[in-house]
Design a protein around this motif. Structure first.
Motif, mmCIF file in Angstrom:
data_model
loop_
_atom_site.group_PDB
_atom_site.id
_atom_site.type_symbol
_atom_site.label_atom_id
_atom_site.label_comp_id
_atom_site.label_asym_id
_atom_site.label_seq_id
_atom_site.Cartn_x
_atom_site.Cartn_y
_atom_site.Cartn_z
ATOM 1 N N SER A 152 0.811 -1.229 0.000
ATOM 2 C CA SER A 152 0.000 0.000 0.000
ATOM 3 C C SER A 152 0.835 1.266 0.000
ATOM 4 C CB SER A 152 -0.921 0.015 1.223
ATOM 5 O OG SER A 152 -0.161 -0.059 2.419
ATOM 6 N N SER A 153 2.062 1.193 -0.484
ATOM 7 C CA SER A 153 2.934 2.363 -0.482
ATOM 8 C C SER A 153 2.652 3.221 -1.717
ATOM 9 C CB SER A 153 4.406 1.941 -0.464
ATOM 10 O OG SER A 153 5.251 3.065 -0.392
ATOM 11 N N ARG A 154 1.669 4.102 -1.565
ATOM 12 C CA ARG A 154 1.314 5.026 -2.641
ATOM 13 C C ARG A 154 1.755 6.425 -2.238
ATOM 14 N NH1 ARG A 154 -3.198 1.762 -1.556
ATOM 15 N NH2 ARG A 154 -3.646 0.258 -3.203
ATOM 16 N N ILE A 155 2.432 7.099 -3.129
ATOM 17 C CA ILE A 155 3.002 8.406 -2.833
ATOM 18 C C ILE A 155 2.203 9.484 -3.565
ATOM 19 C CG2 ILE A 155 5.095 9.794 -2.830
ATOM 20 C CD1 ILE A 155 5.242 7.160 -1.202
ATOM 21 N N SER A 156 1.684 10.447 -2.808
ATOM 22 C CA SER A 156 0.926 11.550 -3.399
ATOM 23 C C SER A 156 1.865 12.651 -3.877
ATOM 24 C CB SER A 156 -0.057 12.124 -2.371
ATOM 25 O OG SER A 156 -1.035 11.169 -2.008
ATOM 26 N N ASN A 157 1.372 13.463 -4.799
ATOM 27 C CA ASN A 157 2.122 14.616 -5.329
ATOM 28 C C ASN A 157 3.496 14.189 -5.851
ATOM 29 O OD1 ASN A 157 -0.009 16.295 -4.245
ATOM 30 N ND2 ASN A 157 0.989 16.090 -2.248
ATOM 31 N N ALA A 158 3.536 13.056 -6.544
ATOM 32 C CA ALA A 158 4.814 12.439 -6.916
ATOM 33 C C ALA A 158 5.150 12.633 -8.386
ATOM 34 C CB ALA A 158 4.786 10.949 -6.599
ATOM 35 N N VAL A 159 6.443 12.783 -8.639
ATOM 36 C CA VAL A 159 7.012 12.749 -9.986
ATOM 37 C C VAL A 159 7.838 11.478 -10.070
ATOM 38 C CG1 VAL A 159 8.499 13.882 -11.662
ATOM 39 C CG2 VAL A 159 7.070 15.254 -10.129
ATOM 40 N N LYS A 160 7.566 10.635 -11.068
ATOM 41 C CA LYS A 160 8.158 9.299 -11.127
ATOM 42 C C LYS A 160 8.710 9.006 -12.512
ATOM 43 C CE LYS A 160 6.841 4.448 -10.218
ATOM 44 N NZ LYS A 160 5.707 3.576 -9.784
ATOM 45 N N PHE A 161 9.949 8.519 -12.538
ATOM 46 C CA PHE A 161 10.553 8.043 -13.783
ATOM 47 C C PHE A 161 10.708 6.538 -13.701
ATOM 48 C CE2 PHE A 161 14.324 6.532 -16.085
ATOM 49 C CZ PHE A 161 13.939 6.848 -17.387
ATOM 50 N N ASN A 162 10.225 5.855 -14.744
ATOM 51 C CA ASN A 162 10.342 4.405 -14.856
ATOM 52 C C ASN A 162 10.977 4.098 -16.199
ATOM 53 O OD1 ASN A 162 9.989 1.787 -13.931
ATOM 54 N ND2 ASN A 162 7.857 2.155 -13.342
ATOM 55 N N SER A 163 12.113 3.428 -16.183
ATOM 56 C CA SER A 163 12.864 3.228 -17.416
ATOM 57 C C SER A 163 12.197 2.211 -18.335
ATOM 58 C CB SER A 163 14.284 2.750 -17.099
ATOM 59 O OG SER A 163 14.291 1.373 -16.775
ATOM 60 N N ALA A 164 12.610 2.243 -19.593
ATOM 61 C CA ALA A 164 12.244 1.175 -20.522
ATOM 62 C C ALA A 164 13.005 -0.093 -20.133
ATOM 63 C CB ALA A 164 12.594 1.594 -21.946
ATOM 64 N N ASN A 165 12.676 -1.198 -20.781
ATOM 65 C CA ASN A 165 13.339 -2.468 -20.512
ATOM 66 C C ASN A 165 14.612 -2.567 -21.350
ATOM 67 O OD1 ASN A 165 14.096 -5.264 -20.476
ATOM 68 N ND2 ASN A 165 12.024 -5.769 -19.821
ATOM 69 N N PHE A 166 15.772 -2.595 -20.671
ATOM 70 C CA PHE A 166 17.062 -2.706 -21.345
ATOM 71 C C PHE A 166 17.614 -4.117 -21.118
ATOM 72 C CE2 PHE A 166 16.650 1.825 -20.265
ATOM 73 C CZ PHE A 166 16.778 2.390 -21.527
ATOM 74 N N TYR A 167 17.278 -5.031 -22.036
ATOM 75 C CA TYR A 167 17.752 -6.415 -21.957
ATOM 76 C C TYR A 167 17.418 -7.051 -20.609
ATOM 77 C CZ TYR A 167 20.362 -4.790 -26.012
ATOM 78 O OH TYR A 167 20.716 -4.240 -27.223
ATOM 79 N N GLY A 168 16.216 -6.805 -20.135
ATOM 80 C CA GLY A 168 15.764 -7.384 -18.878
ATOM 81 C C GLY A 168 15.913 -6.488 -17.674
ATOM 82 N N LEU A 169 16.648 -5.375 -17.803
ATOM 83 C CA LEU A 169 16.893 -4.467 -16.687
ATOM 84 C C LEU A 169 15.949 -3.267 -16.750
ATOM 85 C CD1 LEU A 169 18.708 -3.634 -14.257
ATOM 86 C CD2 LEU A 169 20.095 -2.366 -15.914
ATOM 87 N N THR A 170 15.278 -2.998 -15.651
ATOM 88 C CA THR A 170 14.475 -1.780 -15.512
ATOM 89 C C THR A 170 14.857 -1.100 -14.200
ATOM 90 O OG1 THR A 170 12.668 -3.030 -14.470
ATOM 91 C CG2 THR A 170 12.505 -2.646 -16.838
ATOM 92 N N PHE A 171 14.688 0.208 -14.149
ATOM 93 C CA PHE A 171 15.042 0.959 -12.950
ATOM 94 C C PHE A 171 14.203 2.221 -12.903
ATOM 95 C CE2 PHE A 171 17.889 2.005 -16.429
ATOM 96 C CZ PHE A 171 17.834 3.394 -16.485
ATOM 97 N N GLY A 172 14.192 2.879 -11.743
ATOM 98 C CA GLY A 172 13.400 4.091 -11.645
ATOM 99 C C GLY A 172 13.645 4.851 -10.365
ATOM 100 N N ALA A 173 13.100 6.062 -10.325
ATOM 101 C CA ALA A 173 13.199 6.919 -9.152
ATOM 102 C C ALA A 173 11.963 7.794 -9.090
ATOM 103 C CB ALA A 173 14.454 7.785 -9.216
ATOM 104 N N MET A 174 11.578 8.189 -7.878
ATOM 105 C CA MET A 174 10.425 9.067 -7.714
ATOM 106 C C MET A 174 10.605 9.956 -6.495
ATOM 107 S SD MET A 174 7.473 6.471 -6.266
ATOM 108 C CE MET A 174 6.170 7.687 -6.522
ATOM 109 N N TYR A 175 9.899 11.099 -6.518
ATOM 110 C CA TYR A 175 9.892 12.009 -5.373
ATOM 111 C C TYR A 175 8.484 12.530 -5.172
ATOM 112 C CZ TYR A 175 10.901 15.791 -2.166
ATOM 113 O OH TYR A 175 10.901 16.601 -1.062
ATOM 114 N N GLY A 176 8.030 12.488 -3.929
ATOM 115 C CA GLY A 176 6.720 13.017 -3.576
ATOM 116 C C GLY A 176 6.864 14.291 -2.767
ATOM 117 N N PHE A 177 6.249 15.373 -3.218
ATOM 118 C CA PHE A 177 6.383 16.673 -2.575
ATOM 119 C C PHE A 177 5.511 16.772 -1.331
ATOM 120 C CE2 PHE A 177 7.761 17.307 -6.891
ATOM 121 C CZ PHE A 177 8.776 18.250 -6.804
ATOM 122 N N SER A 178 6.010 17.486 -0.322
ATOM 123 C CA SER A 178 5.235 17.707 0.900
ATOM 124 C C SER A 178 4.160 18.766 0.696
ATOM 125 C CB SER A 178 6.152 18.145 2.043
ATOM 126 O OG SER A 178 6.665 19.450 1.807
#
Length: 386
Positions: A152-178
């Motif tokens: 149930s970890s949902r982050i409000s007011n968030a900007v999120k980057f989710n990478s494409a699939n690079f030969y099986g590898l995916t990665f990402g980062a996000m920030y939720g503003f206060s």
């Protein structure tokens, strides 16, 4: 006349092409059933109740995309959670409390989305390497009170980057503003913080039958999130500070892996959670999980999982939990299931109920008030997807 007919046909074809570049999909899931649980009330009474959202939370939503050309698309997702037994809204009565975001996705690069979104602890660990994500144990299979943010970890007011699939590898980062003035990372020292900020990172790799993932999520003042991400008041604080028990920071790191061979899938997961209070007290929580499921037929699947959980510093409590389930698919969209969860709680407190009250968690999603150290929950349910 022929020119008019030709022009009309050309315009119609262009309109059809433009329409084909956009899509909106209505989807949903309804989970309902009956649960029996012992040691659920004063005097150790049993409880039999109607319940929903166990195998998966009941929901409905809209998702869509628009082709902008050159591999670029605009995307959105609005997802509502609800209680099928009462019709009430879920997630703090939010209209789209499960997900609500809009953004862009580019082929070969990834997506950038803005809104209320899942952390990578939920995306990568809870969805792929936990008993709750692998089987119909669902919310009963996740760790006590979902303290390590797997479901149930949902982050409000968030900007999120989710990478494409690079030969099986995916990665990402996000920030939720206060969204609090002068508090980019949430108010630093007060119990009456008016905003909650968060950040999350994840890395996942899949190669054929093997998968491994890692994630880290940190939520500042989780009780001030909308809806609240964590409302537990943790024991052990000084009442003279005016901020006793207020959680300042909830941080979880985890690593999970799975491997499939034939009709069998095995998984293992470890999470480590720090709960920091304003007055300086720190509680750490570790969960170690392993399990397997086996498809006896294309329709019939059985699963068994074990989790050991331990809280340090305030209680030194520990829990042993066993989850077992059988799921039968009536069709591609409808299945019925039988689920059992048993948990044994131990610690400094004289019994399991007192221990659970002390750190604000419950066994099998219930808080026994009869002084029991153990609890058993058994459920029969049905799930339909549309």
């Amino acid at each position: 006349m022929n020119k008019k007919v030709l022009a009309t046909a050309i315009l119609a074809s262009f309109a059809g092409a433009a329409h084909a570049q956009s899509s909106v999909t209505l989807y949903g899931l309804i989970d309902a059933g009956v649960t029996y649980v012992n040691h659920a009330g004063t005097g150790g009474k049993d409880l039999v109740q109607f319940g929903d959202g166990v195998a998966q939370g009941s929901r409905w939503g809209l998702r869509g995309s628009e082709d902008l050309g050159g591999g670029l698309k605009a995307i959105f997702n609005l997802e509502n959670g609800f209680n099928v037994g009462t019709g009430a809204l879920g997630q703090g009565s939010s209209e789209f409390g499960r997900q609500a975001y809009v953004g862009l996705t580019q082929d070969g690069v990834g997506s950038l989305t803005l809104g209320r979104q899942y952390s990578f602890s939920t995306d990568y660990l809870g969805g792929s390497y936990a008993n709750g994500g692998q089987t119909v144990a669902g919310n009963y299979g996740y760790h006590i009170n979902d303290i390590d943010q797997l479901t149930s970890s949902r982050i409000s007011n968030a900007v999120k980057f989710n990478s494409a699939n690079f030969y099986g590898l995916t990665f990402g980062a996000m920030y939720g503003f206060s969204n609090s003035a002068g508090a980019f990372q949430g108010a630093p020292t007060t119990a009456s913080n008016s905003g909650s900020s968060a950040y999350s990172f994840g890395l996942n790799y899949v190669n054929g039958p093997f998968g491994i993932g890692a994630a880290y999520t940190d939520i500042r003042f989780p009780a001030s999130a909308t809806p609240a991400a964590f409302t537990t008041t943790v024991a052990g604080s000084s009442s003279t500070t005016g901020a006793a028990g207020v959680v300042k920071d909830l941080a979880t790191a985890g690593v999970g892996a799975k491997y499939s061979i034939g009709a069998a899938t095995m998984w293992a997961l470890w999470t480590h959670t720090n709960i920091e209070q304003i007055v300086g007290h720190m509680t750490t929580f570790n969960a170690y999980e392993a399990g397997a499921k086996y498809a006896f037929t294309p329709a019939l699947t059985g699963a068994l999982g074990y989790t050991y959980m331990q809280a340090k510093d305030l209680t030194n409590g520990h829990w042993n939990q066993v989850d077992a389930s059988v799921d039968y698919a009536l069709s591609k969209r409808t299945d019925v299931y039988l689920l059992g969860v048993f948990q044994d709680a131990k610690g400094k407190a004289s019994n399991g109920a007192a221990l659970q009250s002390q750190i604000g968690v419950s066994t099998s999603s219930y808080l026994p008030t009869a002084g029991a150290d153990t609890q058993l929950a058994v459920r029969v349910g049905i799930r339909h997807k549309f």
